[in-house]
Design an enzyme around this catalytic site. Sequence first.
Site, PDB file in Angstrom:
ATOM      1  CG  ASP A   9      -1.672   1.177   1.500  1.00 49.29           C
ATOM      2  OD1 ASP A   9      -2.352   1.593   0.558  1.00 49.29           O
ATOM      3  OD2 ASP A   9      -1.627   1.729   2.617  1.00 49.29           O
ATOM      4  CG  ASP A  11      -1.764   7.593   0.698  1.00 50.62           C
ATOM      5  OD1 ASP A  11      -0.691   8.020   0.279  1.00 50.62           O
ATOM      6  OD2 ASP A  11      -2.860   7.903   0.215  1.00 50.62           O
TER       7      ASP A  11
HETATM    8  P1  B16 Z   1      -6.774  10.084  -3.670  1.00 53.02           P
HETATM    9  P2  B16 Z   1      -3.761   4.028  -0.087  1.00 53.02           P
HETATM   10  C1  B16 Z   1      -5.658   5.898  -0.066  1.00 53.02           C
HETATM   11  O1  B16 Z   1      -4.366   5.472  -0.392  1.00 53.02           O
HETATM   12  C2  B16 Z   1      -5.662   6.718   1.211  1.00 53.02           C
HETATM   13  O2  B16 Z   1      -5.351   5.900   2.329  1.00 53.02           O
HETATM   14  C3  B16 Z   1      -7.016   7.320   1.419  1.00 53.02           C
HETATM   15  O3  B16 Z   1      -7.019   8.115   2.591  1.00 53.02           O
HETATM   16  C4  B16 Z   1      -7.403   8.157   0.195  1.00 53.02           C
HETATM   17  O4  B16 Z   1      -8.705   8.685   0.346  1.00 53.02           O
HETATM   18  C5  B16 Z   1      -7.351   7.273  -1.039  1.00 53.02           C
HETATM   19  O5  B16 Z   1      -6.051   6.709  -1.157  1.00 53.02           O
HETATM   20  C6  B16 Z   1      -7.683   8.011  -2.308  1.00 53.02           C
HETATM   21  O6  B16 Z   1      -6.682   8.935  -2.565  1.00 53.02           O
HETATM   22  O7  B16 Z   1      -7.836  11.036  -3.233  1.00 53.02           O
HETATM   23  O8  B16 Z   1      -5.383  10.667  -3.656  1.00 53.02           O
HETATM   24  O9  B16 Z   1      -7.102   9.416  -5.001  1.00 53.02           O
HETATM   25  O10 B16 Z   1      -3.784   3.882   1.410  1.00 53.02           O
HETATM   26  O11 B16 Z   1      -4.601   3.023  -0.843  1.00 53.02           O
HETATM   27  O12 B16 Z   1      -2.362   4.149  -0.647  1.00 53.02           O
HETATM   28 MG    MG Z   2      -2.885   3.116   3.377  1.00 54.61          MG
END
Ligand code: B16
Ligand code: MG
Length: 218
Positions: A9, A11
């Site tokens: 992953d 984030d």
């Molecule tokens: P975006 P991951 C996720 O990333 C985040 O944890 C989540 O908080 C966020 O809303 C989502 O990506 C969408 O991100 O708005 O930048 O497209 O944890 O899957 O790396």
């Molecule tokens: Mg994450």
Amino acid sequence: MSLKALIFDLDGVLTDTAKYHYLAWKKLADELGYYFDEDINELLKGVSRINSFEIILQKNNATDKFTSEEKESLANKKNEYYKEMIEQLTPDDILDGIVPFITEARSNGIKCAVASISKNAPRVLQLLKIEDLFDYIADAALVKKPKPDPEIFLTCAEALGFAPNECIGIEDAQAGIESIHSAGMISVGINVMITSVKPDIILKSTAELDFNMIKEFC
Ligand code: B16
Ligand code: MG
């Protein structure tokens, strides 16, 4: 099990962008006059952008205040704030232990991929200067079913050419752990706030990632 691939992953695992997601949602919530705090932000980890906005609206009893188009446009506004904020990221923002862990895995012939549902993942990886560590980076725009559905982890395994049971998924969010288990993979949870499914390997932080320990677990 013979370990062939590690699927990360982004984030909360490779870097901590949660603080920027928080600041960007907070800015939007303040403009709309809605309540938003760190506890609500915790619920948004691993959740898609539009579903994150739905959670914020639910917490403010405002689910019916906007049309789908308005919700889409407000979520995009948050994304513009977020995109501006992440430009501050540098390789110093890579979480502890990540680069040595991936380097050791790769030198043992293990393939690595990124399974992030963030549409900003390519830019974040570019700013961190770690794109070259990965053999495959999933395109969030093509993912039809967000985590906890297994789609994104299965897509990575398929792209790398391995069966799910030859892959380990590494996640920081409950939805991500569920996604890894539904894909039929072993999970490593980094500082996961466990509400239902427990990760197979539980670590407090990325600094505890140890290639030999993970290989022995398989
Ligand atoms: P975006 P991951 C996720 O990333 C985040 O944890 C989540 O908080 C966020 O809303 C989502 O990506 C969408 O991100 O708005 O930048 O497209 O944890 O899957 O790396
Ligand atoms: Mg994450």
